[in-house]
Design an enzyme around this catalytic site. Structure first.
Site, short mmCIF file in Angstrom:
data_model
loop_
_atom_site.label_atom_id
_atom_site.label_comp_id
_atom_site.label_asym_id
_atom_site.label_seq_id
_atom_site.Cartn_x
_atom_site.Cartn_y
_atom_site.Cartn_z
CD GLN A 134 16.25 43.66 5.81
OE1 GLN A 134 16.14 42.44 5.80
NE2 GLN A 134 16.20 44.37 6.91
N GLY A 135 18.02 45.77 1.36
CA GLY A 135 19.43 46.05 1.06
C GLY A 135 20.13 46.69 2.24
CE1 TYR A 136 17.29 47.89 5.87
CE2 TYR A 136 17.93 47.31 8.09
CZ TYR A 136 17.05 47.93 7.23
OH TYR A 136 15.96 48.57 7.73
CB SER A 137 24.05 42.51 4.95
OG SER A 137 23.20 42.22 6.02
CD GLU A 148 14.60 41.20 10.18
OE1 GLU A 148 15.37 41.32 11.15
OE2 GLU A 148 14.97 40.84 9.05
CD GLU A 180 27.96 34.42 18.06
OE1 GLU A 180 27.16 34.81 17.18
OE2 GLU A 180 28.35 33.24 18.12
C1 LIG Z 1 19.68 33.28 5.33
C2 LIG Z 1 20.10 34.71 5.46
C3 LIG Z 1 19.32 35.69 4.87
C4 LIG Z 1 19.70 37.03 4.96
N1 LIG Z 1 18.95 37.97 4.32
C5 LIG Z 1 19.35 39.26 4.34
C6 LIG Z 1 18.64 40.27 3.61
O1 LIG Z 1 17.63 39.99 2.96
N2 LIG Z 1 19.09 41.54 3.61
C7 LIG Z 1 20.20 41.89 4.32
O2 LIG Z 1 20.55 43.07 4.31
N3 LIG Z 1 20.92 40.98 5.02
C8 LIG Z 1 20.51 39.67 5.04
N4 LIG Z 1 21.23 38.71 5.73
C9 LIG Z 1 22.46 39.12 6.39
C10 LIG Z 1 22.43 39.10 7.89
O3 LIG Z 1 21.74 40.20 8.39
C11 LIG Z 1 23.90 39.06 8.34
O4 LIG Z 1 24.42 37.79 7.96
C12 LIG Z 1 24.06 39.26 9.82
O5 LIG Z 1 23.75 40.57 10.17
C13 LIG Z 1 25.53 38.95 10.26
O6 LIG Z 1 26.40 39.69 9.51
P1 LIG Z 1 27.64 39.00 8.74
O7 LIG Z 1 27.12 37.82 8.00
O8 LIG Z 1 28.34 40.08 7.99
O9 LIG Z 1 28.59 38.43 9.89
P2 LIG Z 1 29.55 39.30 10.80
O10 LIG Z 1 28.86 40.50 11.32
O11 LIG Z 1 30.84 39.49 10.07
O12 LIG Z 1 29.79 38.28 11.99
C14 LIG Z 1 30.64 37.13 11.89
C15 LIG Z 1 30.65 36.43 13.25
O13 LIG Z 1 31.17 37.34 14.25
C16 LIG Z 1 30.22 37.50 15.30
N5 LIG Z 1 30.24 38.88 15.75
C17 LIG Z 1 30.15 39.99 14.97
N6 LIG Z 1 30.18 41.09 15.72
C18 LIG Z 1 30.27 40.69 17.02
C19 LIG Z 1 30.32 41.36 18.26
N7 LIG Z 1 30.29 42.69 18.33
N8 LIG Z 1 30.41 40.62 19.40
C20 LIG Z 1 30.45 39.25 19.34
N9 LIG Z 1 30.42 38.57 18.18
C21 LIG Z 1 30.31 39.26 17.04
C22 LIG Z 1 28.87 37.17 14.68
O14 LIG Z 1 27.95 36.75 15.66
C23 LIG Z 1 29.23 36.06 13.72
O15 LIG Z 1 29.32 34.84 14.41
C24 LIG Z 1 20.87 37.38 5.67
C25 LIG Z 1 21.65 36.37 6.27
C26 LIG Z 1 21.27 35.05 6.16
C27 LIG Z 1 22.13 34.01 6.82
#
Ligand SMILES: Cc1cc2nc3c(=O)[nH]c(=O)nc-3n(C[C@H](O)[C@H](O)[C@H](O)COP(=O)(O)OP(=O)(O)OC[C@H]3O[C@@H](n4cnc5c(N)ncnc54)[C@H](O)[C@@H]3O)c2cc1C
Length: 399
Positions: free
Chosen positions: A131-134, A249, A374
């Site tokens: 899944q290429g989202y993040s 999901e 959050e």
């Molecule tokens: C084990 C694992 C597997 C994953 N697998 C995939 C995958 O296969 N494909 C994929 O695309 N992604 C994947 N992800 C990514 C996952 O979707 C992201 O980690 C998640 O969406 C959070 O984004 P971020 O890590 O960039 O953190 P950020 O969005 O930068 O957040 C950092 C912190 O700020 C808080 N925060 C952010 N915005 C807000 C807000 N508006 N209000 C309050 N708090 C906020 C968050 O809760 C977090 O604590 C995976 C992540 C993990 C940990």
């Protein structure tokens, strides 16, 4: 609500239980529940063979409609399948992204040609997906995606970086959210592309996690190509498709997870009794609390699935995500306290972790992926309680 199996579900339960008893033998049985979160590389080749064995028995994609190669199993039967799978300690599945996310998305939004091309190999376990989202600046704020795709004749040329891409090191294909309208911002102008991973423009760099393993990766697209017929939904309308995928999901899989959680808790209870830690008044309280909250989680999950014929709706889905991820994170902390000082020592050189150590370390991710705690609170605050929306910071250059 009657939580007992209906006769047809009981028959289904007996069928899958008998099939697992017959087939989960030899090196499949030796894996004994390994290969789950934080352990995803363990016995990968054996698990890939197991995926194909499951497929040959008709036990992959059980919830897909029969006309798309599934069993057309009801939600109750999918729950039964996941419960029995976890109960039998069958190995961690390698085809989850295709079966759970891309497949249902194609069934809803794909063309006939896309379904004919991609569903059979997902069902057979012969093509794996990621899944290429993040991206580095687009996690919780997914609408900030910067990876772009530019049209070149009959192809799209994809350039950009994805991150945290689970299973990319094993995947044959990636479903990629990218910007196809260069003048667009936020959720407009995005498309949902199916991109082959085995090509010169794709580089996968595993990220080593605290578990010592690499579930996820950085994925660099540098002029990667895919054909124009591999856009799911309309060009520039990928946001709708991307959100639909997210809604697939979890859901029914959660009850299988609850069975797995119960096994972890039982393991911890046995350890606490054996080591005498169960005599500690605080540890006893926390063990009892974990059992109570897990019972609530199970009952609430069953309730939220009652009468549902598709993805679970947002308020229930957010409550479930918050509840299970927080429960599991707390269980990890409790496990470390039950282990005591030994919790900090690896089982073998150089970094061989025990089940509970792996569980504790990986559970730190539970409250992040699939929508962080959050973000779930924000969803409930805004969409359920009608609280004022959180202030938005305008993107650079936005009006
Ligand atoms: C084990 C694992 C597997 C994953 N697998 C995939 C995958 O296969 N494909 C994929 O695309 N992604 C994947 N992800 C990514 C996952 O979707 C992201 O980690 C998640 O969406 C959070 O984004 P971020 O890590 O960039 O953190 P950020 O969005 O930068 O957040 C950092 C912190 O700020 C808080 N925060 C952010 N915005 C807000 C807000 N508006 N209000 C309050 N708090 C906020 C968050 O809760 C977090 O604590 C995976 C992540 C993990 C940990």
């Amino acid at each position: 609500m009657d939580l007992r199996d209906r006769p047809e579900d009981e028959a289904f339960r007996k069928e899958i239980r008998a099939w697992l008893a017959d087939h989960l033998v030899g090196d499949y049985a030796e894996l004994a529940g390994r290969g789950g979160s934080g352990d995803e590389g363990f016995g990968f080749e054996v698990r890939l063979r197991w995926e194909r064995e499951l497929a040959a028995g008709g036990w992959t994609c059980v919830g897909w409609p029969a006309e798309h190669g599934g069993r057309g199993a009801s939600v109750a039967q999918q729950v039964v399948f996941n419960e029995e799978y976890a109960r039998a300690r069958a190995p961690g599945r390698v085809g989850v992204m295709g079966e759970g996310l891309l497949g249902p998305t194609l069934i809803h939004f794909g063309t006939d040609a896309q379904r004919a091309r991609f569903l059979p190999p997902i069902r057979a376990g012969t093509e794996l997906w990621c899944q290429g989202y993040s991206e580095p600046d687009a996690g919780s704020d997914l609408a900030n995606v910067k990876t772009r795709a530019v049209r070149d004749g009959d192809e799209w040329v994809v350039t950009g970086q994805k991150v945290w891409t689970s299973y990319a090191q094993w995947a044959d294909w990636c479903f990629v959210v990218c910007r196809t309208d260069p003048g667009s911002s936020r959720h407009k102008g995005l498309s949902y592309l199916l991109v082959p991973m085995d090509q010169p423009g794709v580089e996968v760099r595993p990220i080593r996690q605290v578990t010592g393993t690499s579930e996820f990766n950085e994925v660099f697209f540098d002029g990667a190509r895919t054909t124009t017929d591999l856009v799911v939904g309309e060009v520039d309308d990928g946001w709708r498709v991307a959100l639909a995928t997210l809604a697939f999901e979890r859901g029914v899989g959660l009850l299988g997870d609850v069975v797995g959680f119960r096994k972890e808790l039982d393991h911890l209870l046995a350890l606490a009794r054996r080591t005498g830690r169960s005599r500690d008044p605080v540890v006893r309280q926390r063990l009892a609390d974990a059992w109570i909250r897990l019972s609530i989680l199970r009952m609430n999950t069953l309730r939220s699935l009652t009468g549902v014929d598709g993805p679970v709706a947002p308020p229930e889905a957010s409550i479930a995500k918050l509840f299970w991820s927080t429960w599991h994170r707390d269980l990890g902390e409790l496990a470390m306290d039950v282990l005591g000082a030994g919790a900090g020592v690896a089982e073998a050189f150089p970094y061989e972790l025990g089940d509970l150590q792996r569980m504790f370390l990986f559970s730190r991710a539970d409250t992040i992926y699939g929508g962080s705690n959050e973000i779930q609170h924000n969803i409930i605050g805004e969409r359920v309680l009608g609280l004022p929306p959180e202030p938005k910071v305008a993107a650079k250059g936005a009006p």
